[in-house]
Design a protein around this motif. Structure first.
Motif, PDB file in Angstrom:
ATOM      1  N   ASP A   1      -1.992  10.123  12.716  1.00  0.00           N
ATOM      2  CA  ASP A   1      -1.835   9.098  13.754  1.00  0.00           C
ATOM      3  C   ASP A   1      -2.469   7.781  13.323  1.00  0.00           C
ATOM      4  N   ALA A   2      -3.601   7.861  12.657  1.00  0.00           N
ATOM      5  CA  ALA A   2      -4.278   6.633  12.211  1.00  0.00           C
ATOM      6  C   ALA A   2      -3.434   5.899  11.174  1.00  0.00           C
ATOM      7  N   VAL A   3      -2.809   6.643  10.280  1.00  0.00           N
ATOM      8  CA  VAL A   3      -1.968   6.013   9.262  1.00  0.00           C
ATOM      9  C   VAL A   3      -0.744   5.382   9.907  1.00  0.00           C
ATOM     10  N   GLN A   4      -0.142   6.068  10.873  1.00  0.00           N
ATOM     11  CA  GLN A   4       1.001   5.505  11.584  1.00  0.00           C
ATOM     12  C   GLN A   4       0.617   4.222  12.314  1.00  0.00           C
ATOM     13  N   ASP A   5      -0.546   4.222  12.949  1.00  0.00           N
ATOM     14  CA  ASP A   5      -1.014   3.013  13.634  1.00  0.00           C
ATOM     15  C   ASP A   5      -1.190   1.856  12.647  1.00  0.00           C
ATOM     16  N   THR A   6      -1.708   2.163  11.464  1.00  0.00           N
ATOM     17  CA  THR A   6      -1.890   1.134  10.445  1.00  0.00           C
ATOM     18  C   THR A   6      -0.549   0.555  10.006  1.00  0.00           C
TER      19      THR A   6
ATOM     20  N   ILE B   1       6.035   7.540   3.129  1.00  0.00           N
ATOM     21  CA  ILE B   1       5.697   8.922   2.783  1.00  0.00           C
ATOM     22  C   ILE B   1       4.527   8.943   1.813  1.00  0.00           C
ATOM     23  N   GLN B   2       4.586   8.093   0.790  1.00  0.00           N
ATOM     24  CA  GLN B   2       3.520   8.064  -0.207  1.00  0.00           C
ATOM     25  C   GLN B   2       2.198   7.633   0.414  1.00  0.00           C
ATOM     26  N   LYS B   3       2.255   6.658   1.311  1.00  0.00           N
ATOM     27  CA  LYS B   3       1.031   6.214   1.971  1.00  0.00           C
ATOM     28  C   LYS B   3       0.457   7.307   2.864  1.00  0.00           C
ATOM     29  N   LEU B   4       1.316   7.957   3.635  1.00  0.00           N
ATOM     30  CA  LEU B   4       0.861   9.033   4.525  1.00  0.00           C
ATOM     31  C   LEU B   4       0.160  10.136   3.739  1.00  0.00           C
ATOM     32  N   HIS B   5       0.766  10.558   2.655  1.00  0.00           N
ATOM     33  CA  HIS B   5       0.186  11.653   1.881  1.00  0.00           C
ATOM     34  C   HIS B   5      -1.109  11.215   1.198  1.00  0.00           C
ATOM     35  N   ARG B   6      -1.134  10.007   0.658  1.00  0.00           N
ATOM     36  CA  ARG B   6      -2.356   9.537  -0.004  1.00  0.00           C
ATOM     37  C   ARG B   6      -3.501   9.382   0.983  1.00  0.00           C
ATOM     38  N   ASP B   7      -3.224   8.739   2.125  1.00  0.00           N
ATOM     39  CA  ASP B   7      -4.309   8.418   3.051  1.00  0.00           C
ATOM     40  C   ASP B   7      -4.805   9.640   3.820  1.00  0.00           C
TER      41      ASP B   7
ATOM     42  N   ARG C   1     -14.034  -2.634  13.050  1.00  0.00           N
ATOM     43  CA  ARG C   1     -14.592  -3.220  14.259  1.00  0.00           C
ATOM     44  C   ARG C   1     -13.752  -4.403  14.736  1.00  0.00           C
ATOM     45  N   LEU C   2     -13.337  -5.255  13.810  1.00  0.00           N
ATOM     46  CA  LEU C   2     -12.530  -6.423  14.171  1.00  0.00           C
ATOM     47  C   LEU C   2     -11.175  -6.013  14.737  1.00  0.00           C
ATOM     48  N   ILE C   3     -10.590  -4.979  14.155  1.00  0.00           N
ATOM     49  CA  ILE C   3      -9.299  -4.495  14.652  1.00  0.00           C
ATOM     50  C   ILE C   3      -9.457  -3.905  16.052  1.00  0.00           C
ATOM     51  N   ASP C   4     -10.492  -3.089  16.240  1.00  0.00           N
ATOM     52  CA  ASP C   4     -10.722  -2.472  17.554  1.00  0.00           C
ATOM     53  C   ASP C   4     -10.954  -3.540  18.619  1.00  0.00           C
ATOM     54  N   GLU C   5     -11.721  -4.576  18.289  1.00  0.00           N
ATOM     55  CA  GLU C   5     -12.001  -5.633  19.259  1.00  0.00           C
ATOM     56  C   GLU C   5     -10.730  -6.407  19.618  1.00  0.00           C
ATOM     57  N   ALA C   6      -9.892  -6.672  18.623  1.00  0.00           N
ATOM     58  CA  ALA C   6      -8.642  -7.387  18.891  1.00  0.00           C
ATOM     59  C   ALA C   6      -7.721  -6.559  19.776  1.00  0.00           C
ATOM     60  N   GLU C   7      -7.606  -5.276  19.476  1.00  0.00           N
ATOM     61  CA  GLU C   7      -6.715  -4.424  20.259  1.00  0.00           C
ATOM     62  C   GLU C   7      -7.244  -4.212  21.672  1.00  0.00           C
ATOM     63  N   ALA C   8      -8.560  -4.229  21.832  1.00  0.00           N
ATOM     64  CA  ALA C   8      -9.138  -4.129  23.179  1.00  0.00           C
ATOM     65  C   ALA C   8      -8.792  -5.355  24.025  1.00  0.00           C
ATOM     66  N   ARG C   9      -8.552  -6.478  23.346  1.00  0.00           N
ATOM     67  CA  ARG C   9      -8.139  -7.693  24.054  1.00  0.00           C
ATOM     68  C   ARG C   9      -6.634  -7.772  24.228  1.00  0.00           C
ATOM     69  N   GLY C  10      -5.925  -6.744  23.771  1.00  0.00           N
ATOM     70  CA  GLY C  10      -4.473  -6.740  23.854  1.00  0.00           C
ATOM     71  C   GLY C  10      -3.804  -7.539  22.753  1.00  0.00           C
ATOM     72  N   GLU C  11      -4.522  -7.799  21.653  1.00  0.00           N
ATOM     73  CA  GLU C  11      -3.993  -8.559  20.533  1.00  0.00           C
ATOM     74  C   GLU C  11      -3.733  -7.636  19.350  1.00  0.00           C
ATOM     75  N   ARG C  12      -2.874  -8.098  18.423  1.00  0.00           N
ATOM     76  CA  ARG C  12      -2.643  -7.340  17.202  1.00  0.00           C
ATOM     77  C   ARG C  12      -3.794  -7.582  16.246  1.00  0.00           C
ATOM     78  N   GLY C  13      -4.378  -6.518  15.727  1.00  0.00           N
ATOM     79  CA  GLY C  13      -5.484  -6.659  14.792  1.00  0.00           C
ATOM     80  C   GLY C  13      -5.016  -7.177  13.449  1.00  0.00           C
ATOM     81  N   ILE C  14      -5.952  -7.754  12.704  1.00  0.00           N
ATOM     82  CA  ILE C  14      -5.636  -8.230  11.367  1.00  0.00           C
ATOM     83  C   ILE C  14      -5.312  -7.045  10.463  1.00  0.00           C
TER      84      ILE C  14
ATOM     85  N   SER D   1       0.843  -1.188   0.000  1.00  0.00           N
ATOM     86  CA  SER D   1       0.000   0.000   0.000  1.00  0.00           C
ATOM     87  C   SER D   1       0.883   1.245   0.000  1.00  0.00           C
ATOM     88  N   GLY D   2       0.704   2.112  -1.003  1.00  0.00           N
ATOM     89  CA  GLY D   2       1.524   3.299  -1.113  1.00  0.00           C
ATOM     90  C   GLY D   2       2.774   3.095  -1.942  1.00  0.00           C
ATOM     91  N   ALA D   3       2.929   1.900  -2.524  1.00  0.00           N
ATOM     92  CA  ALA D   3       4.160   1.610  -3.270  1.00  0.00           C
ATOM     93  C   ALA D   3       4.185   2.271  -4.641  1.00  0.00           C
TER      94      ALA D   3
END
Length: 291
Positions: A178-183, A163-169, A54-67, A14-16
């Protein structure tokens, strides 16, 4: 691989910059009168955008890495291999579209982040063209790379990719920095295990290397331009590549290894046209012999 129904795939993170390469292929297809059936990697995501979040938020709430979209859990990887297999066998298959932006939302009358219905591929096409994240994926369960006749990797240096992903997203898709960095952080495991290995299976890699400071991609105010870059073009099998011709036609280019040519970024489109057009000719000539 298929003599009669060839498959071309452009794969990259993504962003390549895979979309840029897609436009070059579209120009070649138009000029050479090649009728390509096009499928998009994003259309093989498993979940709509809201459900994915939603799936990512639920995983992170359990202390797991989201898909992440880089990994097989979030994608219909077996379905993607199946369409490659079906097209190679009989030029058949089904596709859908992912609704990225407002223009597409208006076109299909669907919310952004959702999918259109599945539909049959057009009849009578000359080749299948794929652009996305997984065109060369090989795991214990799938081997997508084996079905592809021409496999292109788009691999900018990782800081440039970010850089390309940050600017595009942030600018085009409305995400916060911050959301892009988290991704980026959440995807790193899948990036290492599922994206990077693909570039050992590709036939040609185009890697853009900036010649300006990108040491902190998260503070970069702009994307380095093509003129501020060099592009490393690596051929998995250099036999049959006319390197003297390429060096003569692409001013400022040079060879760094026996299978690698380096070209100025501003001449990237010319380089892709010169490299890719003869390969598409060969695929179409081989196809005509079997039709």
């Amino acid at each position: 691989m298929s003599m009669k129904h060839p498959i071309i795939a452009v794969t990259g993170s993504s962003g390549a910059g895979t979309t840029t390469v897609k436009h070059t292929f579209e120009a070649i297809f138009h000029r050479e009168n090649v009728n390509a059936a096009v499928i998009e990697g994003d259309s093989f995501h498993r979940y709509p955008r809201d459900e994915m979040k939603r799936l990512i938020d639920e995983a992170e709430a359990r202390g797991e890495r989201g898909i992440s979209h880089f990994g097989p859990e979030a994608n219909l990887i077996t379905d993607l291999e199946q369409i490659f297999r079906a097209y190679g066998d009989s030029a058949t298959g089904r596709r859908r579209h992912y609704v990225h932006n407002e223009a597409q939302s208006l076109r299909w009358n669907l919310p952004m982040g959702t999918f259109t219905e599945w539909e049959d591929l057009p009849v009578g096409t000359d080749c299948l063209f794929y652009e996305g994240l997984h065109g060369a994926m090989v795991t214990e369960d799938v081997n997508i790379a084996r079905h592809v006749d021409l496999l292109i990797g788009v691999v900018p240096t990782i800081n440039l990719e970010w850089i390309q992903k940050l600017h595009r997203d942030t600018r085009l898709r409305g995400y916060s920095k911050d959301a892009v960095q988290d991704t980026i952080l959440r995807r790193m495991h899948d990036y290492v295990h599922y994206i990077v290995p693909q570039f050992s299976h590709t036939h040609i890699n185009f890697q853009r290397v900036p010649v300006v400071d990108t040491s902190n991609p998260f503070s970069s105010r702009d994307i380095p331009t093509l003129e501020e870059s060099m592009v490393v073009v690596r051929f998995k099998d250099p036999r049959g590549v006319d390197f003297p011709y390429l060096l003569n036609m692409i001013s400022g280019s040079f060879m760094s290894r026996a299978n690698t040519i380096v070209v100025p970024g501003g001449r990237l489109d010319l380089a892709m046209q010169l490299v890719l057009t003869p390969l598409i000719w060969k695929l179409m000539e081989r196809r005509r012999q079997w039709v």
